[in-house]
Structure formats: structure tokens, C-alpha cells
Design an enzyme around this catalytic site. Structure first.
Site, PDB file in Angstrom:
ATOM      1  N   GLY A 126       0.843  -1.187   0.000  1.00  0.00           N
ATOM      2  CA  GLY A 126       0.000   0.000   0.000  1.00  0.00           C
ATOM      3  C   GLY A 126       0.879   1.238   0.000  1.00  0.00           C
ATOM      4  N   GLN A 135       2.938   9.981   1.915  1.00  0.00           N
ATOM      5  CA  GLN A 135       4.247   9.313   1.926  1.00  0.00           C
ATOM      6  C   GLN A 135       5.140   9.771   0.775  1.00  0.00           C
ATOM      7  OE1 GLN A 135       2.400   5.198   2.408  1.00  0.00           O
ATOM      8  NE2 GLN A 135       4.246   4.992   3.664  1.00  0.00           N
ATOM      9  N   CYS A 141       5.851  -0.260   7.736  1.00  0.00           N
ATOM     10  CA  CYS A 141       5.509   0.945   6.979  1.00  0.00           C
ATOM     11  C   CYS A 141       6.744   1.398   6.215  1.00  0.00           C
ATOM     12  CB  CYS A 141       5.037   2.048   7.927  1.00  0.00           C
ATOM     13  SG  CYS A 141       4.526   3.547   7.065  1.00  0.00           S
ATOM     14  N   LEU A 142       6.548   1.727   4.941  1.00  0.00           N
ATOM     15  CA  LEU A 142       7.670   2.192   4.121  1.00  0.00           C
ATOM     16  C   LEU A 142       8.255   3.492   4.669  1.00  0.00           C
ATOM     17  CD1 LEU A 142       6.099   1.409   0.632  1.00  0.00           C
ATOM     18  CD2 LEU A 142       7.965   0.155   1.757  1.00  0.00           C
ATOM     19  N   HIS A 168      -4.586   1.037   7.420  1.00  0.00           N
ATOM     20  CA  HIS A 168      -3.242   1.624   7.572  1.00  0.00           C
ATOM     21  C   HIS A 168      -3.085   2.837   6.638  1.00  0.00           C
ATOM     22  CE1 HIS A 168       1.339   0.977   7.882  1.00  0.00           C
ATOM     23  NE2 HIS A 168       1.232   1.789   6.843  1.00  0.00           N
ATOM     24  N   GLU A 169      -3.579   2.699   5.397  1.00  0.00           N
ATOM     25  CA  GLU A 169      -3.440   3.793   4.421  1.00  0.00           C
ATOM     26  C   GLU A 169      -4.348   4.975   4.769  1.00  0.00           C
ATOM     27  OE1 GLU A 169      -0.890   3.449   2.882  1.00  0.00           O
ATOM     28  OE2 GLU A 169      -0.703   1.272   2.908  1.00  0.00           O
ATOM     29  N   HIS A 201      -2.819   7.087   7.337  1.00  0.00           N
ATOM     30  CA  HIS A 201      -1.810   8.025   6.796  1.00  0.00           C
ATOM     31  C   HIS A 201      -2.456   9.345   6.371  1.00  0.00           C
ATOM     32  CE1 HIS A 201       2.104   6.025   6.646  1.00  0.00           C
ATOM     33  NE2 HIS A 201       1.601   4.934   6.075  1.00  0.00           N
TER      34      HIS A 201
HETATM   35  O1  GNR Z   1       4.125  -2.642   2.645  1.00  0.00           O
HETATM   36  C1  GNR Z   1       3.419  -2.517   3.656  1.00  0.00           C
HETATM   37  N1  GNR Z   1       3.087  -3.638   4.365  1.00  0.00           N
HETATM   38  C2  GNR Z   1       2.132  -3.644   5.359  1.00  0.00           C
HETATM   39  C3  GNR Z   1       2.054  -4.775   6.165  1.00  0.00           C
HETATM   40  C4  GNR Z   1       1.103  -4.849   7.162  1.00  0.00           C
HETATM   41  C5  GNR Z   1       0.218  -3.817   7.338  1.00  0.00           C
HETATM   42  C6  GNR Z   1       0.286  -2.679   6.553  1.00  0.00           C
HETATM   43  C7  GNR Z   1       1.242  -2.594   5.555  1.00  0.00           C
HETATM   44  S1  GNR Z   1       1.300  -1.193   4.541  1.00  0.00           S
HETATM   45  C8  GNR Z   1       2.981  -1.178   4.098  1.00  0.00           C
HETATM   46  C9  GNR Z   1       3.262  -0.096   3.076  1.00  0.00           C
HETATM   47  C10 GNR Z   1       3.004   1.246   3.691  1.00  0.00           C
HETATM   48  O2  GNR Z   1       3.756   1.803   4.453  1.00  0.00           O
HETATM   49  N2  GNR Z   1       1.868   1.821   3.386  1.00  0.00           N
HETATM   50  O3  GNR Z   1       1.562   3.016   3.925  1.00  0.00           O
HETATM   51 NI    NI Z   2       2.589   3.078   5.850  1.00  0.00          NI
END
Ligand code: GNR
Ligand code: NI
Length: 168
Positions: free
Chosen positions: A46, A51, A95-96, A137-138, A141
């Protein structure tokens, strides 16, 4: 198409609430494609616009396994959770924007999300499992919320010390 640099903490743009998009025009469709390319390259499942430094309500997700499954890219403009299950699930998240840090996060197991798609149509989608986790999660953000914000302050501070030490 172009690859975009991904911001990492403590960039303040990751703590900022993003603005809704008024419409889905060529610029937005181009951003969706650039964000998907950037997400696949990372690799991630995601990516949210803040980001890449853009404070607008746009996310992309694809939870399929890049090595073994055919891609299922989804781009969502102005996504909203219109229902979340009472049942919860614990998932190890990363999270990236916080590289190499992972922690268990508890969230609703299932969600229904309303969003505008790349054709500008309002759509609804039900999600469960990793897709439900990733969408939440997104959307976090877009509200300036990171997965570590769901942890106890003790756990979050431990993680931030570890991150700062590794980053030094
Ligand atoms: O790549 C991602 N893996 C992930 C694993 C578990 C729960 C959420 C994520 S999202 C993350 C990429 C990211 O930072 N998206 O904002
Ligand atoms: Ni993230």
C-alpha cells in the site's frame, strides 16, 4: 510513469491531515500510476499520498503476492470507512515510512470502504484480512496517523529509540 521518493519519519508531512480531492482528473490518474509503480518497486502492499509528500486523500493498495499472483491494483480517492466489524484482528504491520520496524497492531478485522475510483465513480468495497488491514493503515496516513500511534507509549518509545539508533 515515474518513481517517487518515499518520505520517512520524522518528516512532519507524515503527521499532517490531508485534504479531500475535488475531482479525478488527468493529474490524479497520473499520480495513481506513479504511486502504484513506486509501491511495487519498494516493494509494499500500500502507499498513501502523504508518503510521497502530497497532502491529498489518495491511496493505492495491492495485497497480492508479486511473485506468484496476478496484480490487483486498487486506487482510492477520498476513501472513508463506512462500517468496521466489532471483531478485531492482530496483524504484524510495517511501513515504508518507518523502514525495518515491525509491530503487532490490533484493528477491526473487516471493513466497508466508500471511495472514488480512477473513473471518478463512487464505489464501495468490503475487505477482510490483509486487505482490510492495509486499507485502514493507508487511511490512517491520510489523517497523519502511523501504525506506531496504535501502540502503547512504552512500546512506541522503544521502537523510536531502536529506529533512531539504527538510523544514526
Ligand atoms: O508494505 C506494507 N506492508 C504492510 C504490512 C502490514 C500492514 C500494513 C502494511 S502497509 C505497508 C506499506 C506502507 O507503508 N503503506 O503506507
Ligand atoms: Ni505506511
Amino acid at each position: 510513469m515515474s518513481l517517487l521518493p518515499i518520505l520517512t519519519i520524522p518528516d512532519t508531512r507524515l503527521k499532517t491531515k490531508c485534504k479531500p480531492l475535488a475531482n479525478v482528473d488527468g493529474r490524479v490518474v497520473g499520480l495513481m500510476d506513479d504511486m502504484l509503480e513506486t509501491m511495487y518497486k519498494a516493494p509494499g502492499i500500500g502507499l498513501a499520498a502523504p508518503q510521497i509528500g502530497l497532502l491529498e486523500r489518495l491511496i493505492v493498495v495491492d495485497v497480492t503476492d508479486q511473485r506468484t499472483e496476478k496484480p490487483d491494483p486498487i486506487a482510492m480517492v477520498n476513501p472513508e470507512l463506512i462500517w468496521t466489524s466489532d471483531e478485531l484482528a492482530v496483524t504484524q504491520e510495517g511501513c515504508l515510512s518507518i523502514p525495518e520496524i515491525y509491530a503487532d497492531v490490533t484493528r477491526p478485522k473487516m471493513v466497508r470502504v466508500r471511495y472514488v475510483d480512477r473513473a471518478g465513480e463512487v464505489r464501495e468495497m468490503d475487505a477482510d484480512g490483509l486487505l482490510a488491514t492495509c486499507i485502514q493503515h493507508e487511511i490512517d496516513h491520510l489523517n497523519g496517523v502511523l501504525f506506531i500511534d496504535h501502540l502503547s507509549s512504552l512500546k512506541r518509545n522503544m521502537i523510536l529509540r531502536k529506529y533512531n539508533k539504527a538510523r544514526k
